[in-house]
Motif scaffolding. Structure first.
Motif, PDB file in Angstrom:
ATOM      1  N   HIS A 108       1.711  10.284  -4.752  1.00 25.26           N
ATOM      2  CA  HIS A 108       1.897   9.275  -3.709  1.00 25.26           C
ATOM      3  C   HIS A 108       2.270   7.943  -4.362  1.00 25.26           C
ATOM      4  O   HIS A 108       1.786   7.611  -5.450  1.00 25.26           O
ATOM      5  CB  HIS A 108       0.607   9.121  -2.906  1.00 25.26           C
ATOM      6  N   PRO A 155       8.423  12.194  -1.389  1.00 19.37           N
ATOM      7  CA  PRO A 155       9.328  11.683  -0.348  1.00 19.37           C
ATOM      8  C   PRO A 155       8.559  11.078   0.823  1.00 19.37           C
ATOM      9  O   PRO A 155       7.486  11.564   1.202  1.00 19.37           O
ATOM     10  CB  PRO A 155      10.091  12.938   0.091  1.00 19.37           C
ATOM     11  N   GLU A 156       9.124  10.034   1.413  1.00 15.99           N
ATOM     12  CA  GLU A 156       8.466   9.353   2.521  1.00 15.99           C
ATOM     13  C   GLU A 156       8.333  10.228   3.764  1.00 15.99           C
ATOM     14  O   GLU A 156       7.467   9.988   4.603  1.00 15.99           O
ATOM     15  CB  GLU A 156       9.242   8.077   2.882  1.00 15.99           C
ATOM     16  N   ASP A 157       9.186  11.259   3.888  1.00 17.09           N
ATOM     17  CA  ASP A 157       9.184  12.069   5.101  1.00 17.09           C
ATOM     18  C   ASP A 157       8.069  13.114   5.142  1.00 17.09           C
ATOM     19  O   ASP A 157       7.981  13.896   6.093  1.00 17.09           O
ATOM     20  CB  ASP A 157      10.542  12.750   5.295  1.00 17.09           C
ATOM     21  N   GLY A 158       7.214  13.135   4.128  1.00 17.56           N
ATOM     22  CA  GLY A 158       6.095  14.068   4.118  1.00 17.56           C
ATOM     23  C   GLY A 158       6.419  15.427   3.546  1.00 17.56           C
ATOM     24  O   GLY A 158       5.521  16.283   3.435  1.00 17.56           O
ATOM     25  N   SER A 159       7.650  15.661   3.158  1.00 19.01           N
ATOM     26  CA  SER A 159       8.004  16.940   2.551  1.00 19.01           C
ATOM     27  C   SER A 159       7.490  16.996   1.110  1.00 19.01           C
ATOM     28  O   SER A 159       7.254  15.962   0.475  1.00 19.01           O
ATOM     29  CB  SER A 159       9.520  17.151   2.579  1.00 19.01           C
ATOM     30  N   GLU A 167       3.686  20.340   3.710  1.00 17.81           N
ATOM     31  CA  GLU A 167       3.845  18.895   3.870  1.00 17.81           C
ATOM     32  C   GLU A 167       2.669  18.198   3.187  1.00 17.81           C
ATOM     33  O   GLU A 167       1.612  18.797   2.987  1.00 17.81           O
ATOM     34  CB  GLU A 167       3.887  18.506   5.348  1.00 17.81           C
TER      35      GLU A 167
END
Length: 273
Positions: A108, A155-159, A167
């Motif tokens: 993160h 990645p910011e998209d949770g992937s 996720e």
């Protein structure tokens, strides 16, 4: 599908000893390394397509590599390493493994200072109570590791890179950048230290692996309000199985009822006096 989702009522109750690796799900293999678990996500029939989650205690890189070779073959090499957070017992071998395998390590963004040599974690608090491990925590290292060019932000998209079915969920509290992993199709969850299934403060319970759902290890948890909110966030996903950083996997009614009780009595069961 590359895995067979395990029904809640069929989750095995297994002993947990250092080096005693075992499948929790068809494609998730747990390796206890001294006091902590690391996870191999991937099936043995696809030895070029697996990911390591967390990296155990310092000096355990040979043990982790040997387990990888036993499960995936002598040329085993993950596509990536994902860290739930950067405490010493989750990144102990990560520098050596990342260099040996030459793979990226994902964390993160808020955890980056602790894996790039920039910042130390707050010192552990031995006054939190709960047992001998808590009292001994004053000597636990809190210094950062430095992954150099190997480290990447998630990645910011949770992937999750290299894990398309999973996720990541931001679950701060134990650390500011702590994450958990979740797979919607079977509601499997890897929670790191967002909550654990052994009272990690007690040396006796760590040795005996007495299974009980507990909050994050007290001596290293930074923000108890955030920690409680993170447990609530994970419970809302209705996980079928939770694979924790410390303790045995838990699923079915035991997990559901344990999470409900932990949330309702979080201050009593988890938060230090």
């Amino acid at each position: 599908m590359p895995f067979n989702p395990m029904h809640d009522e069929h989750l095995p109750v297994t002993s947990l000893h250092s080096g005693d690796g075992h499948e929790v799900l068809t494609d998730v293999y747990c390796l206890p390394v001294q006091i902590v678990n690391v996870y191999f996500i991937g099936t043995p029939d696809r030895p070029d397509n697996w990911v390591l989650v967390d990296a155990g205690m310092p000096g355990t890189e040979s043990e982790i590599m040997a387990a990888a070779h036993a499960r995936f073959g002598p040329s085993a090499r993950p596509r990536a390493i994902v860290l739930t957070h950067g405490h010493f017992d989750h990144v102990g071998a990560v520098v050596e493994l990342a260099r040996h395998w030459d793979v990226p390590v994902y964390v993160h963004p808020r955890e980056m200072p602790f894996v790039t040599g920039q910042s130390a974690y707050p010192e552990p608090d031995p006054s939190v109570g709960g047992g001998m491990v808590a009292r001994l925590s004053r000597w636990f290292p809190n210094k950062p590791v430095d992954l150099g060019d190997h480290v990447r932000e998630l990645p910011e998209d949770g992937s999750v890179p290299e894990l398309p079915d999973w996720e990541w969920i931001h679950t701060p509290g134990h650390t500011r950048g702590h994450i958990s992993l979740f797979r919607q199709v079977d509601r499997a969850m890897v929670v790191g230290d967002a909550f654990v299934t052994v009272q990690q403060e007690s040396l006796y319970k760590v040795f005996t692996q007495q299974r009980e759902l507990s909050g994050p290890p007290r001596y290293f948890t930074e923000d108890w309000t955030a920690a409680k909110a993170s447990v609530q966030r994970l419970a809302e996903r209705a996980p079928s199985v939770a694979m924790t950083g410390h303790g045995m996997a838990m699923g079915g009614p035991e997990l559901r009822e344990g999470l409900r009780d932990l949330i309702e009595r979080f201050d009593e069961l988890a938060t230090p006096d």
